[in-house]
Motif scaffolding. Structure first.
Motif, PDB file in Angstrom:
ATOM      1  N   PHE A  89       0.824  -1.206   0.000  1.00  0.00           N
ATOM      2  CA  PHE A  89       0.000   0.000   0.000  1.00  0.00           C
ATOM      3  C   PHE A  89       0.862   1.262   0.000  1.00  0.00           C
ATOM      4  O   PHE A  89       0.552   2.241  -0.692  1.00  0.00           O
ATOM      5  CB  PHE A  89      -0.930   0.005   1.218  1.00  0.00           C
ATOM      6  N   ARG A  92       1.888   2.855  -3.272  1.00  0.00           N
ATOM      7  CA  ARG A  92       0.849   3.200  -4.237  1.00  0.00           C
ATOM      8  C   ARG A  92      -0.079   4.288  -3.727  1.00  0.00           C
ATOM      9  O   ARG A  92      -0.088   4.585  -2.538  1.00  0.00           O
ATOM     10  CB  ARG A  92       0.014   1.958  -4.555  1.00  0.00           C
ATOM     11  N   PHE A  94      -4.032   4.771  -3.735  1.00  0.00           N
ATOM     12  CA  PHE A  94      -5.391   4.323  -4.044  1.00  0.00           C
ATOM     13  C   PHE A  94      -6.382   5.309  -3.440  1.00  0.00           C
ATOM     14  O   PHE A  94      -6.088   5.937  -2.421  1.00  0.00           O
ATOM     15  CB  PHE A  94      -5.652   2.948  -3.425  1.00  0.00           C
ATOM     16  N   PHE A  98      -9.178   2.028   1.184  1.00  0.00           N
ATOM     17  CA  PHE A  98      -8.746   0.946   0.321  1.00  0.00           C
ATOM     18  C   PHE A  98      -9.129  -0.359   1.016  1.00  0.00           C
ATOM     19  O   PHE A  98      -8.628  -0.651   2.099  1.00  0.00           O
ATOM     20  CB  PHE A  98      -7.237   1.038   0.090  1.00  0.00           C
ATOM     21  N   ARG A 100      -9.077  -4.239   0.795  1.00  0.00           N
ATOM     22  CA  ARG A 100      -8.519  -5.360   0.030  1.00  0.00           C
ATOM     23  C   ARG A 100      -8.701  -6.673   0.786  1.00  0.00           C
ATOM     24  O   ARG A 100      -8.705  -6.702   2.003  1.00  0.00           O
ATOM     25  CB  ARG A 100      -7.039  -5.121  -0.285  1.00  0.00           C
TER      26      ARG A 100
ATOM     27  N   GLU B  13      -2.304  -5.510  -8.161  1.00  0.00           N
ATOM     28  CA  GLU B  13      -3.365  -4.629  -7.681  1.00  0.00           C
ATOM     29  C   GLU B  13      -4.727  -5.239  -8.013  1.00  0.00           C
ATOM     30  O   GLU B  13      -4.814  -6.146  -8.840  1.00  0.00           O
ATOM     31  CB  GLU B  13      -3.228  -3.263  -8.352  1.00  0.00           C
ATOM     32  N   LYS B  15      -7.236  -4.422  -9.911  1.00  0.00           N
ATOM     33  CA  LYS B  15      -7.673  -4.529 -11.316  1.00  0.00           C
ATOM     34  C   LYS B  15      -6.929  -5.658 -12.032  1.00  0.00           C
ATOM     35  O   LYS B  15      -7.487  -6.332 -12.899  1.00  0.00           O
ATOM     36  CB  LYS B  15      -7.492  -3.188 -12.050  1.00  0.00           C
ATOM     37  N   GLN B 336     -11.850  -2.437 -11.832  1.00  0.00           N
ATOM     38  CA  GLN B 336     -10.992  -2.280 -10.655  1.00  0.00           C
ATOM     39  C   GLN B 336     -11.666  -2.666  -9.343  1.00  0.00           C
ATOM     40  O   GLN B 336     -11.032  -2.673  -8.294  1.00  0.00           O
ATOM     41  CB  GLN B 336     -10.434  -0.856 -10.563  1.00  0.00           C
ATOM     42  N   THR B 337     -12.960  -2.974  -9.391  1.00  0.00           N
ATOM     43  CA  THR B 337     -13.633  -3.416  -8.169  1.00  0.00           C
ATOM     44  C   THR B 337     -14.791  -4.343  -8.506  1.00  0.00           C
ATOM     45  O   THR B 337     -15.386  -4.228  -9.581  1.00  0.00           O
ATOM     46  CB  THR B 337     -14.162  -2.226  -7.341  1.00  0.00           C
ATOM     47  N   LYS B 386     -14.217   7.564  -8.625  1.00  0.00           N
ATOM     48  CA  LYS B 386     -12.852   7.049  -8.783  1.00  0.00           C
ATOM     49  C   LYS B 386     -12.843   5.524  -8.840  1.00  0.00           C
ATOM     50  O   LYS B 386     -12.076   4.917  -9.585  1.00  0.00           O
ATOM     51  CB  LYS B 386     -11.973   7.495  -7.608  1.00  0.00           C
ATOM     52  N   LYS B 387     -13.670   4.883  -8.021  1.00  0.00           N
ATOM     53  CA  LYS B 387     -13.711   3.419  -7.991  1.00  0.00           C
ATOM     54  C   LYS B 387     -14.586   2.850  -9.109  1.00  0.00           C
ATOM     55  O   LYS B 387     -14.621   1.643  -9.318  1.00  0.00           O
ATOM     56  CB  LYS B 387     -14.274   2.917  -6.643  1.00  0.00           C
TER      57      LYS B 387
END
Lengths: 435, 435
Positions: A89, A92, A94, A98, A100, B13, B15, B336-337, B386-387
């Motif tokens: 993280f 980067r 994001f 975030f 995950r 990541e 994506k 990406q999600t 953004k997501k």
């Protein structure tokens, strides 16, 4: 020739893997429904990534570390999925939060014993970027949801806040440095209260203080009563105040989960990086096995990025869950193959016909095997029976000549003759798809 | 502080992982449909398990080997999934054929470059216990099926049989020892024909023989013509005869796959353990990248069990497939999600209401996030944008008071007000489930 995996490492046969995949699928689905997305990090990290993150014991005794013979750098196998994620993280940018998840293996040089392996799988969900009580509440709600989905009925999520205990220690014992004390308390499940006493006496000379610590972590009350008791006695302490507010807001959101939650002052979690709420899941019939755990670690990511970054996460121990589920009879490894249909050519002259049938079935979503050993009908039946494949389709002279197929359902011991052209529809009506 | 993974190791990541998981799912589904079941072996094996199995170069230069500091034993990270499977199988007694798949990471100390990593994932399917041509044909059929399912249109499965080449060498060159020659030929894609010539000249002093080897591996004909040509010239050689019979039976079963198949005498595969048919898949626009490969290895398992055990397998390179698919524009990392719905409380006073909505949606199979940072509507919208989450559900005063929900579809820029009680049915009609 050594045929076994190294001590503490394991092979998994198909029947074991079919169970494992089912469990992992359930957990992964829960993660996704709660809005988490997957990441992956390498099995190996530069040693420096781990150094100073977990505490002395983990770093000196439990991490697989080795010198890369080519670069002469020191590498280490990952010890958990949290620290690699923090490194990941920090590199980067994001959008925050975030969220995950990561399901993968980790390595620890533990003493191998029942339920404890040197290679095991963790399933982690973490939320980076938010310090709100909602964040911790969501992680706990997710954790409870997962155990419900897995089919567990009687389990408890033990909850504490490291700041709460720190504040009480400050008030009651005038102790400021708590990390070593937490490490001793963390061993409670392994070594019992007497063992913890011994550990504490190694680091604290004053026996009265040791006795008081043991007393505090043994306070047993209903969650609301315990919070009330601590509030009324220690609210002037800032750590206690912050923790009580945080826990109260969490518990308000988790009101529907009350029967699963228990505030436990003896829960601290062993790793140094925790800073706030911590939790562990215990299956009620197996009080000494924690099957999941988590907590807030607001200072870890900063070690890599230099930027204050609150974070919290929950981690399910795949092996612990599976071993616990087997122990209480919830999980079995009775299914040894995904295969639903075995196509049995009764002689090689019908093989190509059978081959084409098998492939049509596969294209339609069925899981299919065909004879690969040119065996007699009897030998083929024996194989199907050993593998417990539910359906056999026979392809012989009669079948090829009349463009029919003889289908045998092993459970019901029933036989049907179906025109080839109707095969797919017939099977779709009679069995559900796999995979 | 080193923030990067070690050279040749990678992070993924979300994506990237969402794409990877889709690819792996497709491959795994194909394995299961073809009647393969999963196994897992440890990342680490005793060094002795690998010793003498792959050939000199692999063992001396490519395997991550280290001394376990506790036991002083030499361990190694697995170099492929085939050799660990052989060790695994030799320890056990399964009904034959034993069809297993295994998708997992392996480690090789390669020089990192485009498409080549030190940690990468293989997806292997192997059939143990049968020496029949049907077995190899099934593995090839499966391999072609997988590339079709992945969406590739133009690809070639290059096919050869090590016994075929051995027989021709015996007849044409009076050479018996072929392993070193195979290792040189295997480098063709990396170093070209001139390079292979150089390698061969290092081990063979007679330049005429080197020239003849290069000539033979350059024979280019249509598969049937090449088989015909070899049959008519070398059929008296036993190796050639066995190989031609085996290949012919395979190709009869694979008649529907003819357009994908090409007999290529220059294909040998680099690892020592191959004994019969070998194959590799090449995406037509990327001729130097093999994306999958496999072959028969009838002597490997015996090294562990002492029992003759024929075996054959196919292996897909996950990174190769993904890199190739991206290169030709077949795969993108646009998603990406997994999250479908974002629940936006417009003030903390409506948070519990929004929280309950989010959890009801999750229980009904939707992938949902809720605000965790107590942000304004504007900031929440920015995050959602953004997501790229498709749907927002707003929870404000109006909504709580009237027991409705305001649903905003971002793509269509459309807004709907729905009674809370109808929410699930409404959404089920308007979007498909995830996960």
């Amino acid at each position: 020739m050594k045929l076994c995996p190294p001590s503490g490492f394991r092979d998994f046969e198909p029947k074991e893997m079919i169970l494992r995949k089912r469990i992992i699928d359930i957990i992964e689905n829960c993660f996704i429904r709660y809005g988490f997305d997957p990441i992956e990090t390498p099995a190996i990290e530069h040693w420096e990534v781990f150094e100073g993150k977990y505490g002395e014991e983990a770093e000196n005794k439990l991490i697989y570390r080795f010198k890369d013979p080519w670069s002469n750098k020191i590498f280490a196998l990952r010890f958990d999925l949290t620290v690699p994620m923090a490194r990941f993280f920090a590199q980067r940018a994001f959008p925050l939060p975030f969220k995950r998840y990561h399901i993968g293996r980790v390595w620890r040089h533990e003493r191998p014993q029942k339920g404890r392996y040197r290679e095991f799988w963790q399933a982690d969900a973490d939320i980076i970027g938010s310090s709100s009580p909602e964040t911790d509440a969501e992680l706990i709600d997710l954790t409870i949801h997962i155990f419900e989905k897995l089919g567990f009925k009687n389990f408890i999520l033990k909850l504490n806040d490291r700041r709460l205990l720190k504040g009480i220690f400050e008030e009651e014992l005038r102790i400021k440095e708590v990390l070593q004390i937490y490490r001793a308390i963390d061993k409670l499940d392994k070594i019992g209260l007497e063992g913890v006493k011994g550990e504490l006496e190694k680091i604290i000379s004053d026996k009265i203080i040791v006795r008081k610590i043991l007393e505090i972590i043994s306070w047993e009350k209903d969650t609301d009563d315990l919070l009330e008791y601590i509030s009324s006695n220690f609210l002037k302490n800032e750590n206690v105040r912050i923790a009580i507010n945080h826990l109260t807001e969490m518990l308000d959101l988790l009101s529907g989960r009350k029967s699963f939650l228990k505030l436990s002052l003896n829960l601290v979690r062993g790793l140094d990086y925790y800073t706030g709420p911590v939790w562990e899941v215990i299956i009620s019939d197996l009080p000494l096995w924690s099957v999941a755990g988590g907590g807030r670690y607001d200072n870890l990511i900063e070690l890599y990025s230099g930027k204050t970054t609150p974070a919290s996460g929950t981690s399910i121990g795949i092996e612990r869950v599976i071993d616990a589920g087997k122990e209480i009879g919830l999980f079995t490894t009775s299914k040894q193959t995904y295969t639903q249909i075995y196509v049995a050519p009764l002689s090689m002259e019908f093989y190509k016909f059978a081959w084409d049938i098998a492939n049509v079935l596969r294209k339609n979503g069925f899981c299919v095997q065909i004879d690969l050993m040119r065996r007699s009908e009897k030998k083929q039946r024996e194989y199907v029976s050993k593998k417990n494949i539910p359906i056999i389709i026979f392809v012989g002279k009669k079948e090829v000549k009349n463009k029919i197929l003889t289908i045998f359902f092993r459970d019901a011991q029933e036989r049907a003759e179906i025109p080839s052209a109707n095969l797919i529809n017939y099977l779709k009506e009679h069995i559900s798809h796999c995979g």
